[in-house]
Design an enzyme around this catalytic site. Structure first.
Site, PDB file in Angstrom:
ATOM      1  N   THR A  47       0.769  -1.165   0.061  1.00  9.47           N
ATOM      2  CA  THR A  47      -0.017  -0.121  -0.051  1.00  9.47           C
ATOM      3  C   THR A  47       0.944   1.261   0.111  1.00  9.47           C
ATOM      4  O   THR A  47       0.437   2.241  -0.432  1.00  9.47           O
ATOM      5  CB  THR A  47      -0.950  -0.063   1.312  1.00  9.47           C
ATOM      6  OG1 THR A  47      -1.676  -1.188   1.380  1.00  9.47           O
ATOM      7  CG2 THR A  47      -2.014   1.196   1.190  1.00  9.47           C
ATOM      8  N   TYR A 135       4.667 -12.636   4.973  1.00  6.86           N
ATOM      9  CA  TYR A 135       3.546 -11.844   4.214  1.00  6.86           C
ATOM     10  C   TYR A 135       3.276 -12.702   3.055  1.00  6.86           C
ATOM     11  O   TYR A 135       3.913 -12.900   2.079  1.00  6.86           O
ATOM     12  CB  TYR A 135       4.107 -10.503   3.586  1.00  6.86           C
ATOM     13  CG  TYR A 135       3.240  -9.707   2.913  1.00  6.86           C
ATOM     14  CD1 TYR A 135       1.915  -9.867   2.886  1.00  6.86           C
ATOM     15  CD2 TYR A 135       3.854  -8.715   2.078  1.00  6.86           C
ATOM     16  CE1 TYR A 135       0.942  -8.973   2.010  1.00  6.86           C
ATOM     17  CE2 TYR A 135       2.887  -7.985   1.060  1.00  6.86           C
ATOM     18  CZ  TYR A 135       1.633  -8.089   1.362  1.00  6.86           C
ATOM     19  OH  TYR A 135       0.741  -7.231   0.576  1.00  6.86           O
ATOM     20  N   LYS A 163       1.007 -12.483   8.157  1.00  8.55           N
ATOM     21  CA  LYS A 163      -0.001 -11.656   7.544  1.00  8.55           C
ATOM     22  C   LYS A 163      -0.529 -12.313   6.409  1.00  8.55           C
ATOM     23  O   LYS A 163       0.254 -12.631   5.211  1.00  8.55           O
ATOM     24  CB  LYS A 163       0.498 -10.241   7.182  1.00  8.55           C
ATOM     25  CG  LYS A 163      -0.468  -9.529   6.264  1.00  8.55           C
ATOM     26  CD  LYS A 163       0.050  -7.996   5.801  1.00  8.55           C
ATOM     27  CE  LYS A 163      -0.972  -7.527   4.826  1.00  8.55           C
ATOM     28  NZ  LYS A 163      -0.184  -6.415   4.271  1.00  8.55           N
ATOM     29  N   VAL A 205      -4.143  -6.363   9.270  1.00  5.16           N
ATOM     30  CA  VAL A 205      -3.309  -5.253   8.537  1.00  5.16           C
ATOM     31  C   VAL A 205      -4.090  -4.653   7.561  1.00  5.16           C
ATOM     32  O   VAL A 205      -4.568  -5.252   6.512  1.00  5.16           O
ATOM     33  CB  VAL A 205      -2.313  -5.890   8.228  1.00  5.16           C
ATOM     34  CG1 VAL A 205      -1.208  -4.677   7.288  1.00  5.16           C
ATOM     35  CG2 VAL A 205      -1.279  -6.590   9.084  1.00  5.16           C
TER      36      VAL A 205
END
EC number: 4.3.3.7
Length: 294
Positions: A47, A135, A163, A205
């Protein structure tokens, strides 16, 4: 080692002004998160347009974020790269600068084997002395951790969390049953936050929390207090926003939403482009319907 990966962590946007970092807007973005007591902020993740930052910009972004936050909330850096040596450099620099932890995905594009993924993270683990969050973002990286690889990596002392941006809602329960109790699972998919946490997750998240950290925080607090009815009502209210933020590639919609609310300029770097007129109107209508204000 204290596990900082839990609760509400905002995957922050990176503000630009012309072709440089907008550090004044960065302060505005981070203070908005601190105001509503998020549990951490991820800097230079997907992001945050991590792949569009130079190494010098990356360092400046982390250094400035730490100065602004001044230990009020944890700062987590993104250290993803398909080049293991460069990912190690990012991890080492993050440690040197003083972030509280970092996150990394499996190397993208080159599609390593599970052994290659393990070795990549083993190298990152050796390059630092701070907490690490795995991730899982297979739509971005083209590969994913197997359950067995997550188990192997969870045995490394500084790898403390995963995540997961997927939609396999059996996965958190599968992982929960094989890893140690203090290995945390967080969703990176706003739309499944409640379902994921019902299956063994302990956090989120979030992209949406860039603009609604107060509502996202309230949602999680209701959930943790077993007020499922109210948590569901909040979640259902936010669903149109979650969906709108992914009608184009992230972070295109959230960058426009933040701009519309006065947090930053609507500047995004190629190969990403500004939101279409249709997306802008969709975002504006949802912001109005939810009475979102900064």
């Amino acid at each position: 080692m204290h596990n900082i990966f839990k609760g509400l962590i905002t995957a922050a946007i990176t503000p630009f002004k012309d072709n440089t970092l907008d550090l004044d807007a960065l302060e505005k973005i981070l203070e908005h998160q601190i105001k509503y007591e998020v549990d951490g902020v991820l800097i230079a993740g997907s992001t945050g347009e991590c792949s569009n930052l130079s190494f010098e910009e990356y360092k400046l972004l982390l250094q400035t974020s730490l100065e602004i936050v001044n230990k009020r909330i944890p700062i987590i850096s993104g250290c993803s790269s398909n080049n293991t040596a460069y990912a190690r450099e990012l991890a080492a620099e993050s440690t040197k600068i003083g972030v509280d932890g970092f996150m990394a995905s499996p190397p993208s594009y080159i599609k390593p084997t599970q052994e290659g993924i393990y070795k990549h993270f083993e190298a990152l683990h050796e390059a630092c002395n701070i907490p690490i969050m795995l991730y899982s973002a297979p739509t971005r990286s083209g590969v994913d951790f197997s359950d067995e690889t997550i188990l192997r990596l969870s045995k490394l002392s500084r790898i403390l969390a995963l995540k997961d941006c997927g939609v396999d809602l059996e996965r958190p329960m599968r992982i929960r049953t094989i890893v140690k109790e203090d290995f945390n699972l967080l969703t990176g998919n706003d739309e499944v936050v409640l379902a994921f946490n019902a299956q063994g997750g302990v956090g989120w998240v979030s992209v949406a929390s860039n603009i609604v950290p107060n509502i996202c925080k309230e949602l999680l607090e209701k959930w943790y207090k077993n007020d499922v009815k109210e948590a569901l009502e909040i979640h259902q209210r936010l669903l149109p926003l979650y969906k709108a933020l992914f009608v184009e590639s992230n972070p295109i919609p959230i960058k426009y939403a933040a701009h519309y609310l006065g947090l930053c300029a609507n500047k995004i770097r190629l190969p990403l482009t500004e939101a279409s007129y249709k997306t802008k109107k969709q975002i504006e209508n949802i912001i109005t319907s939810l009475s979102i204000k900064i």
